[in-house]
Enzyme design. Structure first.
Site, mmCIF file in Angstrom:
data_model
loop_
_atom_site.group_PDB
_atom_site.id
_atom_site.type_symbol
_atom_site.label_atom_id
_atom_site.label_comp_id
_atom_site.label_asym_id
_atom_site.label_seq_id
_atom_site.Cartn_x
_atom_site.Cartn_y
_atom_site.Cartn_z
ATOM 1 N N HIS A 220 57.466 34.100 42.047
ATOM 2 C CA HIS A 220 55.589 33.607 42.389
ATOM 3 C C HIS A 220 55.463 34.972 40.946
ATOM 4 O O HIS A 220 54.055 35.125 40.949
ATOM 5 C CB HIS A 220 55.282 34.135 43.329
ATOM 6 C CG HIS A 220 55.827 35.473 43.860
ATOM 7 N ND1 HIS A 220 56.840 36.200 44.211
ATOM 8 C CD2 HIS A 220 54.697 37.158 43.610
ATOM 9 C CE1 HIS A 220 56.620 37.311 44.609
ATOM 10 N NE2 HIS A 220 55.269 37.939 44.042
HETATM 11 C C1 UD1 Z 1 50.036 39.273 44.812
HETATM 12 C C2 UD1 Z 1 51.326 40.470 43.659
HETATM 13 C C3 UD1 Z 1 52.372 40.494 43.337
HETATM 14 C C4 UD1 Z 1 52.628 40.587 45.202
HETATM 15 C C5 UD1 Z 1 52.792 38.951 45.645
HETATM 16 C C6 UD1 Z 1 52.882 38.791 46.676
HETATM 17 C C7 UD1 Z 1 49.317 41.393 42.588
HETATM 18 C C8 UD1 Z 1 48.571 42.196 40.150
HETATM 19 N N1 UD1 Z 1 49.676 41.233 42.475
HETATM 20 O O1 UD1 Z 1 50.207 38.454 43.511
HETATM 21 O O2 UD1 Z 1 52.813 42.099 42.955
HETATM 22 O O3 UD1 Z 1 54.551 40.059 44.425
HETATM 23 O O4 UD1 Z 1 51.027 39.074 45.426
HETATM 24 O O5 UD1 Z 1 53.017 37.841 46.865
HETATM 25 O O6 UD1 Z 1 48.804 42.140 43.297
HETATM 26 N N2 UD1 Z 1 46.300 32.458 45.412
HETATM 27 C C9 UD1 Z 1 46.177 31.474 47.098
HETATM 28 N N3 UD1 Z 1 46.131 31.531 47.931
HETATM 29 C C10 UD1 Z 1 45.787 32.757 48.136
HETATM 30 C C11 UD1 Z 1 46.990 33.772 47.361
HETATM 31 C C12 UD1 Z 1 46.241 33.419 45.868
HETATM 32 O O7 UD1 Z 1 45.682 29.533 46.281
HETATM 33 O O8 UD1 Z 1 46.175 33.095 49.589
HETATM 34 C C13 UD1 Z 1 46.707 31.330 44.834
HETATM 35 C C14 UD1 Z 1 45.181 32.040 43.804
HETATM 36 O O9 UD1 Z 1 45.806 30.668 42.769
HETATM 37 C C15 UD1 Z 1 45.554 33.371 42.540
HETATM 38 C C16 UD1 Z 1 46.899 33.265 42.687
HETATM 39 O O10 UD1 Z 1 47.808 32.823 44.168
HETATM 40 O O11 UD1 Z 1 44.464 33.260 41.533
HETATM 41 C C17 UD1 Z 1 46.904 34.635 42.187
HETATM 42 O O12 UD1 Z 1 47.335 35.038 43.965
HETATM 43 P P1 UD1 Z 1 47.035 36.858 43.378
HETATM 44 O O13 UD1 Z 1 47.016 37.552 44.445
HETATM 45 O O14 UD1 Z 1 46.411 37.517 42.524
HETATM 46 O O15 UD1 Z 1 48.594 37.476 42.607
HETATM 47 P P2 UD1 Z 1 49.301 37.249 43.473
HETATM 48 O O16 UD1 Z 1 50.786 36.290 41.928
HETATM 49 O O17 UD1 Z 1 50.110 36.458 44.836
HETATM 50 N N1 UDP Z 2 57.610 36.119 52.944
HETATM 51 C C1 UDP Z 2 57.802 35.085 53.742
HETATM 52 N N2 UDP Z 2 57.212 33.844 53.728
HETATM 53 C C2 UDP Z 2 57.679 33.404 52.442
HETATM 54 C C3 UDP Z 2 58.101 33.755 51.020
HETATM 55 C C4 UDP Z 2 58.413 35.250 51.504
HETATM 56 O O1 UDP Z 2 57.840 35.462 54.545
HETATM 57 O O2 UDP Z 2 57.563 32.009 52.341
HETATM 58 C C5 UDP Z 2 57.891 37.023 52.886
HETATM 59 C C6 UDP Z 2 59.635 37.500 52.422
HETATM 60 O O3 UDP Z 2 60.260 37.565 53.771
HETATM 61 C C7 UDP Z 2 59.422 39.723 52.049
HETATM 62 C C8 UDP Z 2 58.044 39.208 51.870
HETATM 63 O O4 UDP Z 2 56.995 37.424 51.721
HETATM 64 O O5 UDP Z 2 59.259 40.251 53.604
HETATM 65 C C9 UDP Z 2 57.727 39.269 50.177
HETATM 66 O O6 UDP Z 2 56.686 38.931 49.904
HETATM 67 P P1 UDP Z 2 56.462 38.477 48.187
HETATM 68 O O7 UDP Z 2 58.003 37.746 47.604
HETATM 69 O O8 UDP Z 2 55.506 37.473 48.688
HETATM 70 O O9 UDP Z 2 56.121 39.237 47.685
HETATM 71 P P2 UDP Z 2 56.629 40.605 46.751
HETATM 72 O O10 UDP Z 2 58.037 41.408 48.016
HETATM 73 O O11 UDP Z 2 57.378 40.547 45.381
HETATM 74 O O12 UDP Z 2 56.196 42.023 46.122
#
Ligand code: UD1
Ligand code: UDP
Length: 376
Positions: A220
């Site tokens: 992601h």
């Molecule tokens: C965010 C964090 C990242 C973290 C990740 C955990 C920032 C800059 N990044 O990244 O550090 O590792 O969360 O998962 O804060 N979207 C949906 N539904 C949702 C959420 C997101 O469709 O419930 C889609 C949207 O198109 C959105 C994109 O995902 O634009 C990115 O979501 P965003 O929260 O901006 O960043 P993440 O990639 O989730």
């Molecule tokens: N995780 C989850 N379901 C998923 C993917 C990840 O419960 O489908 C959990 C994972 O076990 C870990 C946390 O989400 O505890 C990690 O989150 P993510 O990878 O979104 O973000 P990051 O740690 O890179 O910020």
């Protein structure tokens, strides 16, 4: 009575905050702490959000700010404005933020502008890559924080290099990792409750052991998803690996969106795309995987704790200890490098190298104790 405001918004923050919330509830001094939950709304799909509140029994947020997805500046700006209003109303003694998302930075900035002490859980991590949005978020949050709860000694050293030290009102502690508390607490429950292996047909009833039948992948990071070439190259590697053993890929909505935009199809026999899974399901999938391929921070650590070999689909990591130990290998995004690394399996072999470097599973308790000791 002290009042703290906890700010969450993204999937890993729900998991981290649940640990600390549980420690507060278990504390003999629980009547002296009032915890107010603020959800920024950064993540909002059921499987990225509510499922964690239900499964981890997190309290319903006192405030839901409904910010949702936006560009970095707008998302952080709207959060800042709305968090400020909550803090002005609640007047807490401290604000607790987790990790390195835009919700973390917005919470820290709002608190700093109102002179409210900030507690940063997972302080001191660095990738030293400033193009990563997370690096900017953690740098700024650490520099603004009063309480810096580091998960490792390396994190404390990283802060020292930037002149951030204990003293003059600042408290820096290596308390360990709250996510380690979490897997210790939930692993057994996950094995009892989760039916994911059966649901996905991965459980082999002929064998008492059901592992070694699949690879688990998550993907992601902006660096991998925003560049379609890089994403394509990783997906190609997953297809190649999937010829031998299927790859299970719970897909992050960000990645799903990019794959759709650039029409990057997957062969479902080799790479099984599934919706994001709940935390308990994820723990079970991780524990029984033959190896994990990921660009997630949390998943790299969970692989380490489950003693499952990990290939990190990045060029660097903040969790350098997992690489030094030989359990995690940085493979970047090049197809051949990823495939070769999986085939050679030269990593994650020596159990003696899997040391306890992320605390003793009582990190959340320590955080609560430090806050109580210093805020009174
Ligand atoms: C965010 C964090 C990242 C973290 C990740 C955990 C920032 C800059 N990044 O990244 O550090 O590792 O969360 O998962 O804060 N979207 C949906 N539904 C949702 C959420 C997101 O469709 O419930 C889609 C949207 O198109 C959105 C994109 O995902 O634009 C990115 O979501 P965003 O929260 O901006 O960043 P993440 O990639 O989730
Ligand atoms: N995780 C989850 N379901 C998923 C993917 C990840 O419960 O489908 C959990 C994972 O076990 C870990 C946390 O989400 O505890 C990690 O989150 P993510 O990878 O979104 O973000 P990051 O740690 O890179 O910020």
């Amino acid at each position: 009575m002290i009042k703290i405001v906890t700010i969450v918004g993204a999937r890993p923050q729900f998991i981290k905050a649940a640990s600390v919330n549980r420690a507060i509830q278990a504390s003999s001094q629980k009547n002296h702490i009032q915890e107010i939950f603020v959800h920024t709304g950064q993540h909002y799909d059921y499987l990225m959000d509510r499922v964690f509140f239900e499964e981890l029994e997190l309290p319903k947020p006192h405030y839901h700010l409904g910010v949702g997805s936006e560009s970095h500046g707008k998302q952080t700006g709207v959060m800042l404005e709305r968090i400020e209003a909550v803090l002005e109303r609640e007047k807490p003694e401290a604000v607790v933020v987790y990790g390195d998302t835009n919700s973390t930075l917005a919470g820290a900035l709002a608190a700093a502008k109102l002179n409210i002490p900030i507690a940063h859980v997972e302080a001191g991590l660095r990738s030293y890559v400033r193009t990563m949005p997370e690096e900017i978020n953690r740098l700024l949050t650490d520099h603004l924080s009063t309480f810096l709860f580091c998960p490792t000694n390396q994190a404390v050293k990283n802060l020292e290099k930037e002149g951030i030290r204990s003293g003059r009102g600042r408290v820096i502690r290596n308390v360990g990792d709250v996510m380690y508390d979490s897997i210790l607490y939930y692993s057994k429950l996950a094995e009892e409750k989760s039916t994911i292996l059966k649901d996905l047909g991965l459980f082999n009833p002929q064998s008492a052991i059901c592992n070694l039948q699949y690879y688990l992948a998550t993907l992601h990071r902006a660096e991998n998803t925003d560049d379609p070439k890089r994403l394509k190259s990783i997906l190609k590697a997953l297809h190649e690996i999937g010829k031998e053993v299927p790859v299970i890929l719970p897909i992050h909505p960000r990645t799903k969106k990019v794959m759709k935009t650039y029409n990057l199809p997957v062969d479902s026999h080799r790479v099984r795309l599934i919706e994001p899974v709940s935390y308990l399901n994820m723990l079970v999938l991780e524990k029984h995987a033959r190896a994990i391929l990921t660009d997630s921070g949390g998943v790299q650590k969970e692989a380490y704790w489950f003693k499952v070999p990990c290939l990190t689909l990045r060029d660097e990591t903040e969790w350098v200890e997992t690489v030094k130990s030989g359990w995690n290998v940085l493979v970047g995004a090049e197809t051949k490098k990823i495939v070769d690394a999986v085939r050679q399996r030269e990593w994650g072999k020596d159990p003696l190298k899997n040391k306890r470097i992320f605390g003793n599973g009582r990190t959340s308790e320590k955080i609560v104790m430090v806050l109580l000791a210093h805020i009174y």
